[in-house]
Design a protein around this motif. Sequence first.
Motif, PDB file in Angstrom:
ATOM      1  N   LEU A 146       0.856  -1.243   0.077  1.00  0.00           N
ATOM      2  CA  LEU A 146       0.038  -0.155  -0.156  1.00  0.00           C
ATOM      3  C   LEU A 146       0.834   1.349  -0.012  1.00  0.00           C
ATOM      4  O   LEU A 146       0.731   2.279  -0.755  1.00  0.00           O
ATOM      5  CB  LEU A 146      -0.974  -0.081   0.997  1.00  0.00           C
ATOM      6  N   ALA A 147       1.905   1.223   0.882  1.00  0.00           N
ATOM      7  CA  ALA A 147       2.681   2.466   0.968  1.00  0.00           C
ATOM      8  C   ALA A 147       3.590   2.670  -0.463  1.00  0.00           C
ATOM      9  O   ALA A 147       3.592   3.556  -0.990  1.00  0.00           O
ATOM     10  CB  ALA A 147       4.097   2.022   1.985  1.00  0.00           C
ATOM     11  N   ALA A 148       3.816   1.624  -1.149  1.00  0.00           N
ATOM     12  CA  ALA A 148       4.762   1.595  -2.432  1.00  0.00           C
ATOM     13  C   ALA A 148       3.758   2.183  -3.720  1.00  0.00           C
ATOM     14  O   ALA A 148       3.943   2.941  -4.401  1.00  0.00           O
ATOM     15  CB  ALA A 148       4.970   0.285  -2.924  1.00  0.00           C
ATOM     16  N   THR A 149       2.498   1.753  -3.611  1.00  0.00           N
ATOM     17  CA  THR A 149       1.410   2.374  -4.376  1.00  0.00           C
ATOM     18  C   THR A 149       0.967   3.770  -3.858  1.00  0.00           C
ATOM     19  O   THR A 149       0.948   4.596  -5.162  1.00  0.00           O
ATOM     20  CB  THR A 149       0.049   1.511  -4.140  1.00  0.00           C
TER      21      THR A 149
ATOM     22  N   ALA B 144       3.972   5.803  -5.569  1.00  0.00           N
ATOM     23  CA  ALA B 144       3.847   5.718  -7.017  1.00  0.00           C
ATOM     24  C   ALA B 144       2.780   6.711  -7.539  1.00  0.00           C
ATOM     25  O   ALA B 144       2.839   7.451  -8.383  1.00  0.00           O
ATOM     26  CB  ALA B 144       3.674   4.233  -7.584  1.00  0.00           C
ATOM     27  N   ARG B 145       1.791   6.793  -6.678  1.00  0.00           N
ATOM     28  CA  ARG B 145       0.714   7.769  -7.132  1.00  0.00           C
ATOM     29  C   ARG B 145       1.126   9.061  -7.025  1.00  0.00           C
ATOM     30  O   ARG B 145       1.020  10.003  -7.610  1.00  0.00           O
ATOM     31  CB  ARG B 145      -0.607   7.473  -6.349  1.00  0.00           C
ATOM     32  N   ALA B 146       1.978   9.414  -6.140  1.00  0.00           N
ATOM     33  CA  ALA B 146       2.434  10.586  -5.423  1.00  0.00           C
ATOM     34  C   ALA B 146       3.379  10.944  -6.847  1.00  0.00           C
ATOM     35  O   ALA B 146       3.414  12.250  -7.067  1.00  0.00           O
ATOM     36  CB  ALA B 146       2.985  10.759  -4.297  1.00  0.00           C
ATOM     37  N   ILE B 147       4.285  10.084  -7.039  1.00  0.00           N
ATOM     38  CA  ILE B 147       5.321  10.321  -8.302  1.00  0.00           C
ATOM     39  C   ILE B 147       4.747  10.703  -9.452  1.00  0.00           C
ATOM     40  O   ILE B 147       4.737  11.640 -10.131  1.00  0.00           O
ATOM     41  CB  ILE B 147       6.282   9.271  -8.324  1.00  0.00           C
ATOM     42  N   LEU B 148       3.470   9.966  -9.900  1.00  0.00           N
ATOM     43  CA  LEU B 148       2.779  10.279 -11.053  1.00  0.00           C
ATOM     44  C   LEU B 148       2.044  11.647 -10.914  1.00  0.00           C
ATOM     45  O   LEU B 148       2.193  12.281 -12.074  1.00  0.00           O
ATOM     46  CB  LEU B 148       1.908   9.217 -11.215  1.00  0.00           C
ATOM     47  N   ALA B 149       1.670  11.940 -10.031  1.00  0.00           N
ATOM     48  CA  ALA B 149       1.021  13.297  -9.588  1.00  0.00           C
ATOM     49  C   ALA B 149       2.169  14.234  -9.856  1.00  0.00           C
ATOM     50  O   ALA B 149       1.740  15.511 -10.558  1.00  0.00           O
ATOM     51  CB  ALA B 149       0.290  13.320  -8.513  1.00  0.00           C
TER      52      ALA B 149
END
Length: 89
Positions: free
Chosen positions: A30-33, A36-41
């Motif tokens: 969950l933390a990795a996901t 990853a979402r934060a990096i994409l944003a």
Amino acid sequence: MSYHGWQEVIGAAGVFGLAVVVITIVIWHLAATWRARAILARDYQYRTLTEKSLQVQQSTEQQLAGIKSSLTDLQDRMRSVERILKEIE
């Protein structure tokens, strides 16, 4: 303690250990996901900022081209005026 008592303790410890491992892995994923979402944003924000910067730069280049042509025209007129003034003297 009897043989069956030790089996229950070892079994309970094993189930507890397995539960801890499963919960840790779920939290890790969950933390990795989330990362990853934060990096994409963040990448999307950088992309939009870059596109806006490019548009502003192109607009500035167009304005500078217009200013350059106006300045060239003004210089030509000034030379003409200087030539006329020299002829009048």
